[in-house]
Design a protein around this motif. Structure first.
Motif, PDB file in Angstrom:
ATOM      1  N   LEU B  80      43.934  47.788  52.289  1.00  0.00           N
ATOM      2  CA  LEU B  80      44.518  47.343  50.878  1.00  0.00           C
ATOM      3  C   LEU B  80      44.383  45.901  50.234  1.00  0.00           C
ATOM      4  O   LEU B  80      43.900  45.760  49.362  1.00  0.00           O
ATOM      5  N   GLN B  83      40.497  45.820  49.282  1.00  0.00           N
ATOM      6  CA  GLN B  83      40.531  46.442  48.039  1.00  0.00           C
ATOM      7  C   GLN B  83      41.056  45.821  46.659  1.00  0.00           C
ATOM      8  O   GLN B  83      40.310  45.471  45.758  1.00  0.00           O
ATOM      9  N   ASN B  84      42.060  45.086  47.255  1.00  0.00           N
ATOM     10  CA  ASN B  84      42.749  44.180  45.968  1.00  0.00           C
ATOM     11  C   ASN B  84      42.116  42.830  45.678  1.00  0.00           C
ATOM     12  O   ASN B  84      41.850  42.396  44.561  1.00  0.00           O
ATOM     13  N   LYS B  86      38.796  42.600  46.095  1.00  0.00           N
ATOM     14  CA  LYS B  86      37.625  43.315  45.152  1.00  0.00           C
ATOM     15  C   LYS B  86      37.855  43.413  43.797  1.00  0.00           C
ATOM     16  O   LYS B  86      37.353  43.050  42.702  1.00  0.00           O
ATOM     17  N   ALA B  87      39.112  44.055  43.744  1.00  0.00           N
ATOM     18  CA  ALA B  87      39.647  44.361  42.330  1.00  0.00           C
ATOM     19  C   ALA B  87      39.943  42.930  41.513  1.00  0.00           C
ATOM     20  O   ALA B  87      39.476  42.931  40.255  1.00  0.00           O
ATOM     21  N   ARG B  88      40.251  41.904  42.094  1.00  0.00           N
ATOM     22  CA  ARG B  88      40.570  40.639  41.561  1.00  0.00           C
ATOM     23  C   ARG B  88      39.294  39.863  41.016  1.00  0.00           C
ATOM     24  O   ARG B  88      39.325  39.374  39.917  1.00  0.00           O
ATOM     25  N   GLY B  89      38.221  40.149  41.661  1.00  0.00           N
ATOM     26  CA  GLY B  89      36.826  39.740  41.176  1.00  0.00           C
ATOM     27  C   GLY B  89      36.646  38.249  41.858  1.00  0.00           C
ATOM     28  O   GLY B  89      37.573  37.844  42.493  1.00  0.00           O
ATOM     29  N   GLN B  91      35.616  35.437  40.275  1.00  0.00           N
ATOM     30  CA  GLN B  91      36.101  34.020  39.667  1.00  0.00           C
ATOM     31  C   GLN B  91      37.523  33.988  39.594  1.00  0.00           C
ATOM     32  O   GLN B  91      37.983  34.847  38.922  1.00  0.00           O
ATOM     33  N   ALA B  92      37.860  33.099  39.966  1.00  0.00           N
ATOM     34  CA  ALA B  92      39.385  32.714  40.254  1.00  0.00           C
ATOM     35  C   ALA B  92      39.761  32.043  39.060  1.00  0.00           C
ATOM     36  O   ALA B  92      39.253  31.384  38.194  1.00  0.00           O
ATOM     37  N   TYR B  93      41.096  32.208  38.704  1.00  0.00           N
ATOM     38  CA  TYR B  93      41.630  31.692  37.402  1.00  0.00           C
ATOM     39  C   TYR B  93      41.652  30.228  37.659  1.00  0.00           C
ATOM     40  O   TYR B  93      42.179  29.792  38.894  1.00  0.00           O
ATOM     41  N   LYS B  94      41.506  29.366  36.713  1.00  0.00           N
ATOM     42  CA  LYS B  94      41.921  27.904  36.521  1.00  0.00           C
ATOM     43  C   LYS B  94      43.372  27.402  36.895  1.00  0.00           C
ATOM     44  O   LYS B  94      43.800  26.547  37.798  1.00  0.00           O
ATOM     45  N   VAL B  95      44.226  28.125  35.888  1.00  0.00           N
ATOM     46  CA  VAL B  95      45.679  27.809  35.954  1.00  0.00           C
ATOM     47  C   VAL B  95      45.933  29.179  36.435  1.00  0.00           C
ATOM     48  O   VAL B  95      45.751  30.221  36.044  1.00  0.00           O
ATOM     49  N   THR B  96      47.010  29.438  37.669  1.00  0.00           N
ATOM     50  CA  THR B  96      47.383  30.512  38.158  1.00  0.00           C
ATOM     51  C   THR B  96      48.659  30.986  37.622  1.00  0.00           C
ATOM     52  O   THR B  96      49.537  29.957  37.381  1.00  0.00           O
ATOM     53  N   ASN B  97      48.864  32.415  37.589  1.00  0.00           N
ATOM     54  CA  ASN B  97      50.040  32.895  37.074  1.00  0.00           C
ATOM     55  C   ASN B  97      51.362  32.766  38.069  1.00  0.00           C
ATOM     56  O   ASN B  97      51.157  32.894  39.232  1.00  0.00           O
ATOM     57  N   LYS B 105      53.957  37.755  46.799  1.00  0.00           N
ATOM     58  CA  LYS B 105      52.369  37.406  46.821  1.00  0.00           C
ATOM     59  C   LYS B 105      51.825  37.035  48.112  1.00  0.00           C
ATOM     60  O   LYS B 105      50.608  36.892  48.218  1.00  0.00           O
TER      61      LYS B 105
END
Lengths: 259, 225
Positions: B80, B83-84, B86-89, B91-97, B105
């Motif tokens: 999992l 898989q997760n 790979k799903a996120r892709g 490119q990371a976010y510059k500012v994370t949630n 998490k």
């Protein structure tokens, strides 16, 4: 019109096209009315850029009243910006401080490829809907409005799920880029009602299968999706989807008669 | 979709995580209850318990089934997570949630620490008990000769470094359970206005009580050594 104005700085993701490298560009917008929406501010910025002969920043938008689900934008680390229960078009510049730097990114997920700048391809959601997000209706005369009795509380719960506008904020916020909140809302709104009940098993199986085929992740129950959902859809719908899916998987159902 | 296919879907895999997780939660309850014999002040109580656990045929069967649950929980976690990711892709976010439950998490990180703890823990006691590693003496209780596992445990808990490592591991376990307990029920679709508050309360109580009891054993034995 002598309303309050602010000056802001922006860091915006620019990307020429799908699978092209992207990077952040810095912009400054001065004398922004605090009564402007975030998208109106981007319109002003784009007018300035066009006057300079630059390529405007591409972003999705349509109704600008929070019901169409077209606007997106990951603003300062949160889908649809810092406010709760609204879309980007309903976000006003009074939310930001004078001189503040705002970071604007596209939704990021493998199943939402960036098409240009801040525009992402969300047709993966359409394909999940096509897989089972409907009711097969035999056309004929219009039935009486109250022919089928539905308790008010059940209708309300179905309506809460039906509020989903398919914007994709849930996927954008999820650490796994899972579209379970979206899929569960679409399954819930029909599974709760008698009209949708007849095809509930086939629907749950087909929509989850398409969800997976699109490359969305699995649900870790972090709750990030419901926190950012502009329509405040609850993850209790994900539990309902899981129930629907489990029941459909391990019991006889209409898919058994195929082939 | 056949049920075999359902099991390899995202929800199917999460259901395997949640079912194995709930069974491992039950395992912890059994394990901590048995280990309480370590605090009864006498070596005999724990040695008799350990003798029973390693000789009773029914316990052997159950123990082997639980090994499968551990394996399933770890294998599905790895599948999992990949898989997760790979799903996120890429490119990371510059500012994370920052929204949502924070501990949820880090389940993979917490789980990995627990897996390392598990290996050390098994090498320290299980391997010695099964004479795969180190030396174990015997003791005779009521005319029955049995292995003196109590002494092995007592010797290890006289070492403050080992005690500290155990206590830290139990903090990690507590955080893992803090999210995992209630989350397992949500994954199974057991979310209901009547029962969910009870499950959430039980989950929090459990994730404090069980690690505290586990952590108390090395601390008390160290203080008595």
């Amino acid at each position: 019109m002598a309303g309050k104005t602010i000056n802001i700085k922006l860091k915006i993701w620019r990307q020429a096209g799908e699978n092209k490298p992207g990077k952040f560009e810095s912009y400054e917008v001065n004398d922004v009315s605090v009564d402007m929406s975030f998208l109106e501010m981007l319109d002003v910025l784009n007018e300035n850029e066009l006057k300079k002969g630059n390529d405007p920043i591409h972003f999705d938008h349509d109704c600008r009243e929070g019901i169409c689900g077209m606007c997106s934008l990951y603003i300062n680390g949160k889908p649809h910006g810092p406010k709760h229960g609204i879309t980007t078009c309903q976000l006003h510049m009074r939310t930001f401080n004078d001189g503040e730097t705002i970071v604007v990114e596209p939704w990021r997920a493998s199943a939402f490829p960036v098409l240009k700048d801040l525009v992402v391809d969300r047709t993966s959601f359409d394909r999940i809907m096509q897989a089972g997000g409907y009711v097969t209706v035999s056309t004929g005369g219009v039935p009486d409005a109250n022919e089928i009795a539905i308790p008010k509380t059940v209708a309300d719960e179905a309506m809460d799920a039906a509020q989903c506008i398919g914007c994709g904020a849930c996927v954008a916020a999820c650490k796994n880029a899972s579209a379970m909140l979206f899929t569960s809302a679409k399954v819930s709104q029909l599974a709760l009602l008698p009209q949708g009940g007849a095809e509930r098993k086939r629907r749950a199986l087909a929509m989850v299968e398409q969800h997976d085929a699109e490359g969305f992740g699995a649900c870790t129950n972090t709750g990030a999706c419901e926190a950012v959902c502009p329509k405040e859809i609850s993850i209790t719908h994900i539990a309902r989807l899981n129930r629907e899916f489990t029941r459909a998987s391990f019991s006889g159902n209409e898919t058994d008669y195929q082939n | 979709m056949s049920w075999q296919k359902s099991l390899s879907s995202t929800i199917g895999r999460k259901i395997m995580m949640s079912l194995s997780g709930i069974l491992l939660i039950l395992f912890l309850a059994g394990h901590v209850s048995g280990n309480m014999t370590l605090l009864m002040g006498k070596a005999d109580a724990f040695n008799m318990y350990a003798h029973f656990m390693s000789t009773n045929p029914l316990v052997q069967v159950v123990a082997n089934v639980f090994k499968l649950f551990f394996l399933a929980h770890i294998v599905y976690a790895i599948i999992l997570t990949a898989q997760n990711k790979k799903a996120r892709g890429g490119q990371a976010y510059k500012v994370t949630n920052k929204d949502g439950s924070q501990v949820s998490k880090y389940m993979g990180v917490l789980g990995s620490v627990i897996a390392v703890f598990l290996v050390v823990h098994l090498a320290q006691y299980w391997a010695v008990m099964h004479e795969l590693r180190g030396e174990i003496s015997t003791t005779t209780i009521d005319g029955v000769e049995m292995k003196d596992l109590y002494s092995v445990v007592a010797v290890s808990y006289a070492n403050p470094m080992i005690v500290a490592a155990y206590v830290i591991s139990m903090f990690v376990l507590a955080f893992h359970l803090w999210h995992g307990f209630a989350s397992a029920f949500q994954t199974l679709g057991l979310n209901n206005k009547r029962y969910t508050p009870i499950i959430a309360f039980l989950g929090k109580a459990y994730s404090i009580i069980v690690p505290v009891l586990f952590g108390a054993i090395p601390v008390v034995m160290f203080l008595n050594s």
